[in-house]
Design an enzyme around this catalytic site. Structure first.
Site, mmCIF file in Angstrom:
data_model
loop_
_atom_site.group_PDB
_atom_site.id
_atom_site.type_symbol
_atom_site.label_atom_id
_atom_site.label_comp_id
_atom_site.label_asym_id
_atom_site.label_seq_id
_atom_site.Cartn_x
_atom_site.Cartn_y
_atom_site.Cartn_z
ATOM 1 N N ILE A 82 51.628 10.469 45.868
ATOM 2 C CA ILE A 82 51.920 10.142 47.260
ATOM 3 C C ILE A 82 51.274 11.164 48.188
ATOM 4 O O ILE A 82 51.524 12.361 48.071
ATOM 5 C CB ILE A 82 53.446 9.971 47.498
ATOM 6 C CG1 ILE A 82 53.728 9.764 48.983
ATOM 7 C CG2 ILE A 82 54.278 11.093 46.948
ATOM 8 C CD1 ILE A 82 55.056 9.105 49.270
ATOM 9 N N TYR A 103 43.849 4.611 66.535
ATOM 10 C CA TYR A 103 44.939 4.532 65.554
ATOM 11 C C TYR A 103 45.199 3.064 65.166
ATOM 12 O O TYR A 103 45.263 2.730 63.980
ATOM 13 C CB TYR A 103 46.204 5.174 66.130
ATOM 14 C CG TYR A 103 47.385 5.161 65.186
ATOM 15 C CD1 TYR A 103 47.447 6.021 64.097
ATOM 16 C CD2 TYR A 103 48.459 4.290 65.389
ATOM 17 C CE1 TYR A 103 48.529 6.007 63.224
ATOM 18 C CE2 TYR A 103 49.545 4.272 64.528
ATOM 19 C CZ TYR A 103 49.576 5.131 63.447
ATOM 20 O OH TYR A 103 50.652 5.113 62.577
ATOM 21 N N GLY A 127 50.384 13.025 51.818
ATOM 22 C CA GLY A 127 51.136 13.394 53.022
ATOM 23 C C GLY A 127 52.623 13.475 52.739
ATOM 24 O O GLY A 127 53.437 12.939 53.491
ATOM 25 N N ALA A 128 52.967 14.163 51.648
ATOM 26 C CA ALA A 128 54.380 14.203 51.231
ATOM 27 C C ALA A 128 55.027 15.539 51.575
ATOM 28 O O ALA A 128 56.088 15.875 51.040
ATOM 29 C CB ALA A 128 54.488 13.907 49.742
ATOM 30 N N GLY A 164 58.200 14.306 56.805
ATOM 31 C CA GLY A 164 58.361 12.944 57.315
ATOM 32 C C GLY A 164 58.636 11.895 56.249
ATOM 33 O O GLY A 164 59.400 12.120 55.288
HETATM 34 N N1 LIG Z 1 56.573 7.890 62.334
HETATM 35 C C1 LIG Z 1 56.345 6.667 62.765
HETATM 36 O O1 LIG Z 1 56.986 6.192 63.708
HETATM 37 C C2 LIG Z 1 55.285 5.821 62.099
HETATM 38 C C3 LIG Z 1 55.150 4.485 62.503
HETATM 39 C C4 LIG Z 1 54.196 3.683 61.887
HETATM 40 C C5 LIG Z 1 53.404 4.220 60.886
HETATM 41 N N2 LIG Z 1 53.540 5.528 60.513
HETATM 42 C C6 LIG Z 1 52.673 6.050 59.452
HETATM 43 O O2 LIG Z 1 53.467 6.649 58.458
HETATM 44 C C7 LIG Z 1 52.697 7.615 57.747
HETATM 45 C C8 LIG Z 1 53.509 8.902 57.604
HETATM 46 O O3 LIG Z 1 53.696 9.449 58.882
HETATM 47 P P1 LIG Z 1 54.972 10.310 59.314
HETATM 48 O O4 LIG Z 1 55.645 9.563 60.386
HETATM 49 O O5 LIG Z 1 55.749 10.748 58.143
HETATM 50 O O6 LIG Z 1 54.227 11.554 60.015
HETATM 51 P P2 LIG Z 1 54.226 13.110 59.706
HETATM 52 O O7 LIG Z 1 55.620 13.632 59.690
HETATM 53 O O8 LIG Z 1 53.271 13.681 60.701
HETATM 54 O O9 LIG Z 1 53.627 13.212 58.251
HETATM 55 C C9 LIG Z 1 52.275 12.948 58.003
HETATM 56 C C10 LIG Z 1 51.891 13.541 56.668
HETATM 57 O O10 LIG Z 1 50.484 13.346 56.517
HETATM 58 C C11 LIG Z 1 49.868 14.597 56.306
HETATM 59 N N3 LIG Z 1 48.551 14.662 56.879
HETATM 60 C C12 LIG Z 1 48.173 14.376 58.139
HETATM 61 N N4 LIG Z 1 46.858 14.594 58.289
HETATM 62 C C13 LIG Z 1 46.402 15.031 57.098
HETATM 63 C C14 LIG Z 1 45.141 15.451 56.611
HETATM 64 N N5 LIG Z 1 44.071 15.486 57.387
HETATM 65 N N6 LIG Z 1 45.037 15.834 55.326
HETATM 66 C C15 LIG Z 1 46.118 15.833 54.532
HETATM 67 N N7 LIG Z 1 47.330 15.472 54.926
HETATM 68 C C16 LIG Z 1 47.475 15.080 56.199
HETATM 69 C C17 LIG Z 1 50.807 15.607 56.971
HETATM 70 O O11 LIG Z 1 50.555 16.901 56.466
HETATM 71 P P3 LIG Z 1 51.012 18.225 57.266
HETATM 72 O O12 LIG Z 1 52.449 18.410 56.906
HETATM 73 O O13 LIG Z 1 50.126 19.285 56.753
HETATM 74 O O14 LIG Z 1 50.790 17.945 58.724
HETATM 75 C C18 LIG Z 1 52.152 15.034 56.604
HETATM 76 O O15 LIG Z 1 52.509 15.385 55.290
HETATM 77 C C19 LIG Z 1 51.402 7.774 58.525
HETATM 78 O O16 LIG Z 1 50.382 7.041 57.872
HETATM 79 C C20 LIG Z 1 51.714 7.147 59.880
HETATM 80 O O17 LIG Z 1 50.565 6.634 60.499
HETATM 81 C C21 LIG Z 1 54.464 6.341 61.098
#
Ligand SMILES: NC(=O)c1ccc[n+]([C@@H]2O[C@H](COP(=O)([O-])OP(=O)(O)OC[C@H]3O[C@@H](n4cnc5c(N)ncnc54)[C@H](OP(=O)(O)O)[C@@H]3O)[C@@H](O)[C@H]2O)c1
Length: 287
Positions: free
Chosen positions: A8, A166, A10-11, A14
């Site tokens: 997985i 996005y 980005g673990a 979030g």
């Molecule tokens: N939250 C929402 O409302 C929402 C809604 C729709 C879709 N999503 C999708 O859900 C997924 C998870 O997002 P989340 O909400 O859990 O956000 P988050 O808390 O920002 O987590 C994102 C994860 O991705 C990692 N990441 C980001 N850029 C990266 C890179 N360049 N290389 C390696 N790892 C990277 C982050 O690592 P770091 O910890 O190092 O930053 C973190 O572990 C994403 O694909 C997002 O687009 C989220």
């Protein structure tokens, strides 16, 4: 489902961390990915401690970079002979200012589209080696709200704004997933499925560092208390990774565990193929 191996991305926080925690509780062998070694190692330890599952490991790569994503694939292949579940979760919303990676790719497309494309393809032999493999790509409802692709300028050199890029990247992620699902079906590979999902609006790190301008920044802050928890956001991922009925479905988009409609705006089979071919061409430029 026991003795299953899941990777997985980005673990470290979030939704991804919540999904990893849940799958570790279910006794999966869980390989979490992060981009910061110390943080990833610490989350790995935390998941092991909380779940009592010692089969939790980690890999590190900056998924903005094709070279590092390819290195991640090599490292995974050195350690494991099979992959049962690939969850492309890492992703993000960038800022008002359009930025390229060190490899010259617009950052949103790099992490939200090219990295999942590479992982799905680079790990395909290991997925095929599983008796039942699932690819789960985390997309977003933003593909309906914000996508406005320009098929002559997929990285929005002109007309960039963070939500548009996005939305485009999440629409394209759905298209490449559908495309791969059809390819696998044509090749008679029924034991590897590919699905996408929207996790809901979730209170995570998502967007918190994206400078979207004063109005959007304030709106996002104001809306946050109404968002779901990361655990609730991870629910459809865990469902797609574990449920028997989900293994029978491929090429579909899910919201709240249910199949949902993908916008048909901009869709043609030719556009879908164009995006697939574009990914293939761009990722082949870097070793
Ligand atoms: N939250 C929402 O409302 C929402 C809604 C729709 C879709 N999503 C999708 O859900 C997924 C998870 O997002 P989340 O909400 O859990 O956000 P988050 O808390 O920002 O987590 C994102 C994860 O991705 C990692 N990441 C980001 N850029 C990266 C890179 N360049 N290389 C390696 N790892 C990277 C982050 O690592 P770091 O910890 O190092 O930053 C973190 O572990 C994403 O694909 C997002 O687009 C989220």
């Amino acid at each position: 489902m026991k003795d299953k191996i899941v990777l997985i991305t980005g673990a470290t926080g979030g939704i991804g961390k919540a999904a990893a925690m849940e799958l570790a509780k279910k006794q999966f062998t869980v390989i979490i990915h992060g981009r910061n070694k110390a943080k990833t190692q610490q989350v790995c330890e935390e998941i092991r401690m909380i779940t009592g599952n010692s089969k939790v490991d980690y890999l590190v790569a900056d998924l903005f970079l094709i070279a590092e994503t390819k290195q991640l694939i090599r490292e995974f292949k050195e350690k494991y002979e099979r992959l049962d579940v690939l969850i492309n979760n890492a992703g993000g919303l960038m800022s008002n200012e359009r930025e390229n990676t060190a490899e010259g790719i617009e950052k949103t497309i790099a992490v939200n589209l090219f990295a999942p494309f590479l992982l799905m393809n680079g790990l395909s032999n290991l997925l095929k080696a599983s008796p039942e493999a699932r690819i789960i790509n985390v997309s977003s409802n933003s593909h309906k709200l914000n996508a406005k692709p320009d098929f002559t300028d997929l990285q929005l050199v002109n007309g960039y704004n963070p939500l548009r890029s996005y939305g485009n990247s999440k629409l394209f992620l759905i298209w490449i997933s559908q495309y791969l699902a059809k390819e696998l079906k044509e090749q008679g590979i029924g034991h590897v499925t590919v699905n996408t999902l929207h996790p809901g609006a979730v209170a995570t790190g998502f967007g918190t560092n994206s400078n979207l301008g004063p109005f959007m920044n304030t709106l996002a802050k104001w809306m946050r208390p109404f968002f779901r928890t990361p655990e609730k956001g991870a629910d459809t991922i865990v469902y797609l990774a574990t449920s028997e009925e989900a293994q029978k479905v491929s090429g579909k988009y899910f919201v709240n565990r249910k199949q949902a409609r993908v916008t048909e705006k901009y869709y043609t089979t030719a556009n879908e193929k164009l995006v697939w071919d574009y990914c293939e061409k761009e990722v082949s430029k870097v070793e």
